[in-house]
Design a protein around this motif. Structure first.
Motif, PDB file in Angstrom:
ATOM      1  N   LEU A  65     -57.609  59.127   4.228  1.00  0.00           N
ATOM      2  CA  LEU A  65     -57.151  60.207   5.424  1.00  0.00           C
ATOM      3  C   LEU A  65     -55.274  59.687   5.611  1.00  0.00           C
ATOM      4  CD1 LEU A  65     -58.847  61.593   8.135  1.00  0.00           C
ATOM      5  CD2 LEU A  65     -57.675  62.407   5.964  1.00  0.00           C
ATOM      6  N   THR A  66     -55.873  57.791   5.980  1.00  0.00           N
ATOM      7  CA  THR A  66     -54.810  57.040   5.506  1.00  0.00           C
ATOM      8  C   THR A  66     -53.155  57.142   4.962  1.00  0.00           C
ATOM      9  OG1 THR A  66     -55.518  55.843   7.555  1.00  0.00           O
ATOM     10  CG2 THR A  66     -53.760  54.638   6.465  1.00  0.00           C
ATOM     11  N   LEU A  67     -54.085  57.075   3.659  1.00  0.00           N
ATOM     12  CA  LEU A  67     -54.128  57.069   1.957  1.00  0.00           C
ATOM     13  C   LEU A  67     -53.067  58.523   1.959  1.00  0.00           C
ATOM     14  CD1 LEU A  67     -56.671  54.611   0.196  1.00  0.00           C
ATOM     15  CD2 LEU A  67     -54.194  54.184   0.637  1.00  0.00           C
ATOM     16  N   GLY A  68     -54.171  59.720   2.358  1.00  0.00           N
ATOM     17  CA  GLY A  68     -53.519  60.407   2.191  1.00  0.00           C
ATOM     18  C   GLY A  68     -52.163  61.101   2.590  1.00  0.00           C
ATOM     19  N   GLY A  69     -52.221  60.352   3.888  1.00  0.00           N
ATOM     20  CA  GLY A  69     -50.514  60.228   4.756  1.00  0.00           C
ATOM     21  C   GLY A  69     -49.475  60.265   3.723  1.00  0.00           C
ATOM     22  N   GLY A  70     -49.699  59.472   3.323  1.00  0.00           N
ATOM     23  CA  GLY A  70     -48.953  58.678   1.998  1.00  0.00           C
ATOM     24  C   GLY A  70     -48.689  59.620   1.131  1.00  0.00           C
ATOM     25  N   VAL A  71     -49.722  59.850   0.483  1.00  0.00           N
ATOM     26  CA  VAL A  71     -49.540  61.547  -0.454  1.00  0.00           C
ATOM     27  C   VAL A  71     -48.573  62.108   0.011  1.00  0.00           C
ATOM     28  CG1 VAL A  71     -50.321  62.774  -1.755  1.00  0.00           C
ATOM     29  CG2 VAL A  71     -51.380  60.353  -2.196  1.00  0.00           C
ATOM     30  N   LEU A  72     -49.139  62.495   0.992  1.00  0.00           N
ATOM     31  CA  LEU A  72     -48.388  64.399   1.510  1.00  0.00           C
ATOM     32  C   LEU A  72     -47.570  64.209   1.957  1.00  0.00           C
ATOM     33  CD1 LEU A  72     -51.764  65.509   3.051  1.00  0.00           C
ATOM     34  CD2 LEU A  72     -50.700  66.378   0.166  1.00  0.00           C
ATOM     35  N   PHE A  73     -47.039  63.100   2.565  1.00  0.00           N
ATOM     36  CA  PHE A  73     -45.334  62.869   3.902  1.00  0.00           C
ATOM     37  C   PHE A  73     -44.679  61.855   3.445  1.00  0.00           C
ATOM     38  CE2 PHE A  73     -49.205  64.258   5.945  1.00  0.00           C
ATOM     39  CZ  PHE A  73     -49.095  66.055   6.387  1.00  0.00           C
ATOM     40  N   GLY A  74     -44.710  60.805   2.318  1.00  0.00           N
ATOM     41  CA  GLY A  74     -44.518  59.801   2.125  1.00  0.00           C
ATOM     42  C   GLY A  74     -44.601  58.750   3.073  1.00  0.00           C
ATOM     43  N   VAL A  75     -43.421  57.263   3.276  1.00  0.00           N
ATOM     44  CA  VAL A  75     -44.451  56.242   3.872  1.00  0.00           C
ATOM     45  C   VAL A  75     -44.128  56.232   5.155  1.00  0.00           C
ATOM     46  CG1 VAL A  75     -43.575  54.041   4.153  1.00  0.00           C
ATOM     47  CG2 VAL A  75     -43.809  54.776   1.949  1.00  0.00           C
ATOM     48  N   PHE A  76     -42.594  57.132   5.180  1.00  0.00           N
ATOM     49  CA  PHE A  76     -41.542  57.313   7.197  1.00  0.00           C
ATOM     50  C   PHE A  76     -43.061  58.303   7.616  1.00  0.00           C
ATOM     51  CE2 PHE A  76     -39.121  59.098  10.251  1.00  0.00           C
ATOM     52  CZ  PHE A  76     -38.829  57.352  11.071  1.00  0.00           C
ATOM     53  N   TRP A  77     -42.577  59.551   7.453  1.00  0.00           N
ATOM     54  CA  TRP A  77     -43.564  60.405   8.341  1.00  0.00           C
ATOM     55  C   TRP A  77     -44.676  59.869   8.196  1.00  0.00           C
ATOM     56  CZ3 TRP A  77     -41.195  62.936  11.847  1.00  0.00           C
ATOM     57  CH2 TRP A  77     -39.778  63.076  11.940  1.00  0.00           C
ATOM     58  N   GLY A  78     -45.422  59.930   7.088  1.00  0.00           N
ATOM     59  CA  GLY A  78     -46.693  60.049   6.455  1.00  0.00           C
ATOM     60  C   GLY A  78     -47.082  58.642   7.784  1.00  0.00           C
ATOM     61  N   SER A  79     -46.877  56.997   7.592  1.00  0.00           N
ATOM     62  CA  SER A  79     -46.820  56.297   9.032  1.00  0.00           C
ATOM     63  C   SER A  79     -47.049  56.688  10.174  1.00  0.00           C
ATOM     64  CB  SER A  79     -45.792  55.090   9.140  1.00  0.00           C
ATOM     65  OG  SER A  79     -45.948  54.756   7.527  1.00  0.00           O
ATOM     66  N   ILE A  80     -46.132  57.426  10.783  1.00  0.00           N
ATOM     67  CA  ILE A  80     -45.628  58.286  11.905  1.00  0.00           C
ATOM     68  C   ILE A  80     -46.593  58.886  11.989  1.00  0.00           C
ATOM     69  CG2 ILE A  80     -44.269  59.522  13.455  1.00  0.00           C
ATOM     70  CD1 ILE A  80     -41.852  58.337  12.243  1.00  0.00           C
ATOM     71  N   TYR A  81     -47.419  59.540  11.275  1.00  0.00           N
ATOM     72  CA  TYR A  81     -48.344  60.641  11.344  1.00  0.00           C
ATOM     73  C   TYR A  81     -49.735  60.312  11.397  1.00  0.00           C
ATOM     74  CZ  TYR A  81     -44.505  64.794  10.024  1.00  0.00           C
ATOM     75  OH  TYR A  81     -43.720  65.291  10.310  1.00  0.00           O
ATOM     76  N   VAL A  82     -49.799  58.993  10.579  1.00  0.00           N
ATOM     77  CA  VAL A  82     -51.054  58.527  10.701  1.00  0.00           C
ATOM     78  C   VAL A  82     -51.386  57.403  12.590  1.00  0.00           C
ATOM     79  CG1 VAL A  82     -52.257  56.765   9.490  1.00  0.00           C
ATOM     80  CG2 VAL A  82     -51.139  58.515   8.354  1.00  0.00           C
ATOM     81  N   PHE A  83     -50.067  57.070  12.331  1.00  0.00           N
ATOM     82  CA  PHE A  83     -50.201  56.190  13.315  1.00  0.00           C
ATOM     83  C   PHE A  83     -50.342  56.739  14.695  1.00  0.00           C
ATOM     84  CE2 PHE A  83     -47.908  54.119  17.384  1.00  0.00           C
ATOM     85  CZ  PHE A  83     -48.949  53.069  17.570  1.00  0.00           C
ATOM     86  N   ILE A  84     -49.778  57.846  15.244  1.00  0.00           N
ATOM     87  CA  ILE A  84     -50.128  59.113  16.373  1.00  0.00           C
ATOM     88  C   ILE A  84     -51.312  59.933  16.424  1.00  0.00           C
ATOM     89  CG2 ILE A  84     -49.547  61.661  17.177  1.00  0.00           C
ATOM     90  CD1 ILE A  84     -46.095  60.500  16.372  1.00  0.00           C
ATOM     91  N   ALA A  85     -51.984  60.277  15.352  1.00  0.00           N
ATOM     92  CA  ALA A  85     -53.725  60.935  14.985  1.00  0.00           C
ATOM     93  C   ALA A  85     -54.201  59.552  15.317  1.00  0.00           C
ATOM     94  CB  ALA A  85     -53.521  61.028  13.272  1.00  0.00           C
TER      95      ALA A  85
END
Length: 230
Positions: free
Chosen positions: A70-90
């Motif tokens: 899921l963490t890797l998927g966050g990068g695929v779906l949302f890019g580095v900036f937003w993916g990092s934010i969404y993963v960290f919050i989740a």
């Protein structure tokens, strides 16, 4: 005394059954494939995707399902900036829920056990005073099992505030893994050799090793000081 031993045996058996069930399900259901399917579903949701992604991440954290895909998927779906934010919050929300479950289901029993061993009680109290630092260091290290630690910290005296503050130690690793995921470019490529970056992986390992050594020395020193005072 016999009743307490029986409670301990029952709790150990329940933990073993739970861990065994998760391992069995992971092999039988192929969690990686299921999570990749979930990521494709999230991708199809458009603006609602981030919310669905974080809900799935929360459930995975609580249910002991490894979140690396899921963490890797966050990068695929949302890019580095937003993916990092969404993963960290989740990850923070999921970890906090697991922490509260561990606290309210097990802390009273642990406290009763510690009353019989003043030295361990002193160590538990000393660790609580330095709680956020210990949580921070363990979060920096990938060698400490993330999902298990969420429940384990719940049975210590670490405060909820310190636990959440210390969870900021997840940020470096989160950004690195989300970035690696962004390089994959496609959900199907997650976890394959083509999507890996040796330099980043070694960076994560080195940071994790340093954090592991640091937290080991730190906790040992705290425990020794607590025992000397006791």
């Amino acid at each position: 005394m016999g009743k307490l031993k029986l409670e301990l045996i029952i709790k150990i058996l329940l933990v073993c059954i739970a861990v065994g069930t998760v391992i069995f399900l992971a092999k039988a259901l192929n969690f990686q494939s299921l999570l990749q399917q979930a990521l494709r579903w999230v991708q199809s949701l458009g603006v609602l995707g981030p919310i669905a992604f974080m809900v799935i991440y929360n459930l995975a954290t609580i249910l002991f399902i490894p979140g690396s895909v899921l963490t890797l998927g966050g990068g695929v779906l949302f890019g580095v900036f937003w993916g990092s934010i969404y993963v960290f919050i989740a990850a923070t929300i999921g970890a906090t829920v697991a922490f509260l479950i561990g606290r309210y289901l097990s802390r009273d029993w642990v406290s009763r056990q510690l009353e019989k061993y003043p030295k361990f009680q002193a160590i538990d109290s000393a660790v609580a005073r330095e709680g956020w630092k210990i949580v921070f260091l363990t979060r920096l290290s990938p060698l400490f099992p993330f999902n298990l630690l969420n429940y384990a910290f719940g049975i210590t005296q670490v405060s909820l505030k310190d636990y959440i503050l210390g969870s900021s130690g997840m940020i470096p690793g989160t950004i690195m893994y989300v970035y690696i995921g962004s390089l994959a470019g496609d959900i199907a490529m997650i976890g394959t050799k083509q999507s890996t970056n040796p330099t980043l992986q070694w960076s994560v390992r080195i940071v994790g090793f340093i954090a592991t050594v640091a937290v080991t020395i730190y906790v040992t020193r705290i425990a020794r000081n607590a025992l000397e005072k006791n």
